[in-house]
Write an enzyme that holds these catalytic residues in place. Structure first.
Site, mmCIF file in Angstrom:
data_model
loop_
_atom_site.group_PDB
_atom_site.id
_atom_site.type_symbol
_atom_site.label_atom_id
_atom_site.label_comp_id
_atom_site.label_asym_id
_atom_site.label_seq_id
_atom_site.Cartn_x
_atom_site.Cartn_y
_atom_site.Cartn_z
ATOM 1 C CD1 TRP A 18 -3.086 1.296 0.796
ATOM 2 C CD2 TRP A 18 -1.569 2.436 1.979
ATOM 3 N NE1 TRP A 18 -3.632 2.541 1.081
ATOM 4 C CE2 TRP A 18 -2.709 3.249 1.807
ATOM 5 C CE3 TRP A 18 -0.491 2.937 2.688
ATOM 6 C CZ2 TRP A 18 -2.794 4.539 2.331
ATOM 7 C CZ3 TRP A 18 -0.563 4.229 3.199
ATOM 8 C CH2 TRP A 18 -1.714 5.012 3.012
ATOM 9 C CG HIS A 19 3.332 2.331 3.278
ATOM 10 N ND1 HIS A 19 2.635 1.354 3.953
ATOM 11 C CD2 HIS A 19 3.332 3.418 4.092
ATOM 12 C CE1 HIS A 19 2.231 1.826 5.123
ATOM 13 N NE2 HIS A 19 2.636 3.081 5.238
ATOM 14 N N GLY A 20 3.773 1.674 -1.357
ATOM 15 C CA GLY A 20 4.444 1.984 -2.616
ATOM 16 C C GLY A 20 4.690 0.752 -3.450
#
Lengths: 470, 458
Positions: free
Chosen positions: A322-324
């Site tokens: 989700w963060h990257g």
């Protein structure tokens, strides 16, 4: 547009509150103003992607209506699945398609063209936010929102549009229909906003100069020695916390000034005494999202051990992703997944020495930030090895050349660290507030912090010579 | 503090900025104020092509953003005071750290022969018609030079040098990377040369302090790039002529480059012009010897160049005067709309000194041009000048030695990421000579968009 932008502070925000003040007695008007201003806010960065926002609102609004109308459980499930697939497909396409194709090429030896798609700002936040509405509708935990403009106002409200917190629909459902803003609410909102702005501008941005200078400047991290590497990662730890927490404070403050009560997103995470404790305090809106919508539906911890381990690793893989769209984020997620699994079994055996447990937790967190910050596996290993002393203790010449040995930045980092100490963070203000004139002194301090933040932002905006590129 | 009072104070602060900024902007456009000319230059960042309502709408959005930035950044009340007060605080903090760290890193103090007494010395340069330091008849007392680290992230870093009172920009890349970059530049210059036989090639480098032998005597804690210049000269093909601006003494640094700007001043540039034309004259005497021009000081201009203003170190107190060449004897020319003698008259008449210390006088006086035609010349020689902002200050007088001159400046004429094959331009325009005139970081390392790999398509 960012909250720490002078145009936002001096034009957008005053104009917004003026408009809401004029229509303060009309909820429909206020929601329309939120919607309109939020679109303008988003258009400042990405005007074209407003269409994506409108599409997301339209599809999920329709899904909500269908869920409300469909009595049949299988039909409701079909609508839910369709909506979730749509939302995840949107997110997947814009955020992950390039990463997926790159890795297919690496594994298969093909040379598929890698699309260069600009990531719509905030898509990770607002996609999850609107999914919470659809899922809660399916679970009958919220009532349908029949007014698409109200649903739009919930989704795109500019305080939390681009950087969270991820606001569940049920948190503000009633306030969308009926809310008022008392003097206390507005004052609280202003204070919270100024605190957030100060955290971002006076601490996070200064710590960022050190972190970026050492990790992304023209000199390799291995040149700085262990002291330099630790300075870089401590600076980054301060930067990421005060940046994100500052933004959350500003979002919560503006929300309160608008009449919304957003939930807290951070609870002094660097006071944690374990990684598990850290994740109960850090980015709470994201961890609770994954807990409620992924972990628990998968069975949570009410399953055999091997299945529980699988559930944990899945959730943390998704958290990292989700963060990257990058392997270091996946590695970071799995790192914490493994740590949390290990803690489940081992925490009970640790000595009950608070300081030791706290230091161990901080060590684990900082190692995690190292993985999070370094964009390549080679940089991760270089940084970690340098932190462990593989390149010597210190190289003062390289540190000096990096431009990070500035008392201003070091002071900001020290203030950031001090701000994590409970005695300074909460006890001191409480004691001061309790004294005669203490509350006034704190407010004067806030106003000074606002003026100082404005001055620093003005200085940061000063770039008079584009010819300097010549 | 009661909530109402707190709200009132905060809202008042924001409202003051909200209301006053457009008033200041209006007074700058129609009234006596000048807030818009001397600060940030905001340009519309995105332009949407096509003639559709959608692109018109998007372009309107972009223009509105630029307008709001101009009003709510450049025109906020007390902007200059806010900026300078924070800059002063930054400087003070930097000095504290510098005073602690520098002694640990400082090598033995170096005594040099020449003494410099500060910014006012530039006013003594009137009527000087050539660069280069004068021979001292008596040995002055030795001077201890020292540098003050001002900031940066390694690429680049910024220093002040005392008692020279100059600002300096220093590249901080790692050794291996610089070597690779220099080798790459050479390789592609040679490729270009081989792809265009029969053309004379010349290279002139605008030297920075970092390539000079005196660099480490003046700046502590940074590495000289002189070895890369020596490597470049050693490996350059012998049929490509090369010269560079000499910076052998601290006096050269003061005399030939601005104190607060990263460019050479007219003394350094004029010396460069002489070296270039002399270099080319050896192969092509028909272009003539360098012309003598008088150097004159523009009255009432004191400015802080790119280094002074952009880094925000006007507090150092250094400043530059501004000198230009008297080009009134220049032959008539066409090919562009830049009338250098009109510009000269404007400057000397004081039409530019109103802009204040932050204005870029160098770029204003020397805007880049694409083409020059000197119809009265009959040299049979046409020049392609591959340059940058260093070349701008002497392009006109260099071009006056040729029939036609074509100027390309990367990344402005051709974007940095675009490969432009120069063979066609050279053939079509009967180019006889190519002059590469760049400042050192661009020439040696291909920084800032001057990557020679993009000069040929194969």
């Amino acid at each position: 547009m960012l909250f720490s932008d002078l145009v936002f502070l001096f034009f957008f925000l005053p104009l917004f509150f003026l408009c809401t003040f004029i229509f303060k007695n009309s909820i429909p008007a206020k929601n329309m103003i939120i919607l309109a201003f939020s679109f303008v806010f988003y258009a400042w960065g990405e005007p074209v992607y407003i269409l994506l926002l409108i599409l997301s609102i339209a599809v999920n609004y329709a899904a909500g209506l269908l869920l409300d109308m469909a009595g049949n459980k299988s039909r409701r499930k079909a609508v839910l699945v369709g909506a979730v697939i749509f939302n995840l497909a949107l997110l997947g396409f814009f955020k992950y398609i390039g990463f997926i194709i790159e890795n297919i090429n690496v594994i298969s030896g093909l040379a598929l063209p890698v699309p260069e798609i600009e990531l719509p700002i905030g898509i990770s936040f607002y996609t999850f936010q609107i999914m919470s509405y659809v899922i809660d509708m399916y679970r009958s935990e919220v009532k349908v929102q029949e007014n698409p403009l109200y649903l739009g106002a919930y989704l795109v409200a500019f305080p939390q549009l681009i950087a969270g917190p991820i606001v569940r629909y049920q948190t503000i459902a009633e306030e969308l229909e009926e809310r008022s803003v008392s003097t206390e609410d507005f004052a609280y909102g202003m204070r919270r906003f100024i605190i957030g702005l100060s955290k971002k501008v006076l601490i996070a941005n200064q710590a960022a100069v050190v972190a970026d200078g050492l990790l992304s400047g023209g000199i390799e991290i291995t040149s700085f020695g262990a002291a330099g590497a630790w300075l870089a990662m401590i600076a980054y730890s301060v930067q990421i916390y005060y940046d994100f927490n500052g933004y959350s404070d500003m979002a919560i403050g503006m929300g309160r000034a608008m009449g919304f009560h957003y939930l807290e997103n951070f609870k002094n995470p660097y006071q944690a005494d374990s990684a598990s404790d850290f994740w109960r305090r850090w980015h709470i809106s994201l961890s609770t999202f994954f807990r409620d919508y992924v972990y628990i539906p998968m069975g949570g911890n009410r399953v055999p051990v091997h299945r529980w381990i699988f559930n944990m690793l899945t959730v943390w893989l998704l958290t990292g992703l989700w963060h990257g769209a990058s392997w270091n984020f996946i590695l970071w997620g799995l790192y914490f997944g493994v740590i949390l699994i290990a803690e489940k079994f081992l925490l009970k055996y640790r000595p009950k020495i608070k300081a030791l447990n706290h230091i161990t937790a901080l060590f684990i967190i900082i190692i995690g930030w190292t993985i999070f910050r370094c964009e390549s596996l080679s940089l991760i290993s270089d940084t970690l090895l340098t932190m462990l002393g593989a390149s010597g203790l210190i190289d003062l010449k390289s540190l000096y050349a990096s431009g990070t040995l500035n008392l201003l930045y070091i002071t900001a980092i020290i203030c950031g660290i001090a701000g994590c100490v409970p005695a300074i963070r909460t006890t001191l203000p409480s004691k001061l507030r309790a004294r005669p004139g203490g509350a006034t002194a704190l407010d004067i301090g806030l106003i000074m912090a606002l003026l100082l933040s404005i001055a620093v932002l003005a200085r940061g905006s000063y770039n008079p010579f584009i010819y300097f590129r010549f | 503090m009661k909530d109402r009072i707190f709200i009132a104070v905060v809202c008042s602060i924001l409202l003051i900025f909200f209301l006053a900024s457009p008033v200041i902007a209006a007074l700058s456009v129609w009234g006596p104020l000048d807030a818009l000319n001397t600060k940030n230059l905001f340009v519309t960042e995105k332009i949407y092509g096509g003639d559709t309502p959608a692109s018109a709408l998007l372009n309107t959005v972009e223009e509105t953003k630029t307008f709001l930035r101009n009003v709510y950044i450049n025109c906020i009340p007390f902007y200059d005071s806010l900026v300078s007060s924070v800059q002063s605080a930054e400087m003070s903090m930097l000095r504290v750290t510098d005073n602690v760290v520098r002694p640990i890193l400082t090598r033995d103090s170096v005594s040099v022969l020449q003494n410099d007494s500060g910014a006012d010395d530039t006013s003594d340069k009137t009527d000087k018609t050539g660069g280069g330091s004068e021979t001292q008849k008596e040995e002055p007392p030795p001077v201890d030079y020292y540098s003050i680290f001002l900031g940066g992230n390694g690429r680049p870093n910024f220093y002040a040098i005392e008692p020279l009172k100059v600002l300096e920009r220093v590249e901080g890349a790692r050794d291996k990377e610089l070597e690779k970059l220099a080798e790459r530049q050479l390789r592609h210059i040679h490729r270009l040369r081989e792809a265009t036989p029969g053309i004379n090639y010349y290279i002139y480098m605008g030297t920075r302090l970092q390539e000079s032998a005196i660099f480490n005597d003046l700046i502590t804690g940074a590495d000289s790039t002189l070895p890369y210049l020596e490597f470049f000269i050693d490996c350059l093909d012998s049929d490509i002529k090369f010269d560079y601006m000499r910076m052998d003494t601290p006096e050269d640094r003061v005399n030939k480059s601005f104190r607060t700007d990263h460019h050479w001043n007219i003394f350094g540039a004029y010396e460069g012009y002489q070296q270039i034309i002399n270099m080319m004259y050896e192969d092509s005497p028909e272009i003539g010897r360098p012309v003598e021009y008088e150097i004159i000081q523009v009255p009432d201009i004191k400015w802080f160049g790119s280094l002074g203003s952009t880094i925000g170190h006007n507090d150092m107190g250094y400043a530059d005067n501004f000198h230009i060449l008297d080009t009134s004897s220049l032959p008539r020319y066409g090919g562009n709309n830049y009338r250098i003698n009109d510009m000269l008259a404007s400057f000397m008449n004081g039409e530019f000194n109103k802009f204040g210390v932050g204005f870029d006088y160098y770029a204003a006086y020397n805007p880049p041009q694409d083409k020059y035609v000197f119809p009265d010349n009959d040299t049979g020689r046409n020049l392609l000048l591959l340059g940058d902002s260093y070349s701008w200050s002497i392009t006109t007088i260099i071009a006056s030695h040729f029939d036609r001159t074509y100027c390309h400046n990367r990344p402005w004429t051709i974007p940095a990421d675009v490969t432009y094959d120069y063979r066609e331009l050279i053939a079509e325009n009967e180019i006889t000579d190519v002059l590469i005139l760049l400042y050192s970081s661009r020439l040696l390392f291909g920084y800032d968009g001057t990557d020679f790999a993009r000069m040929l398509t194969d």
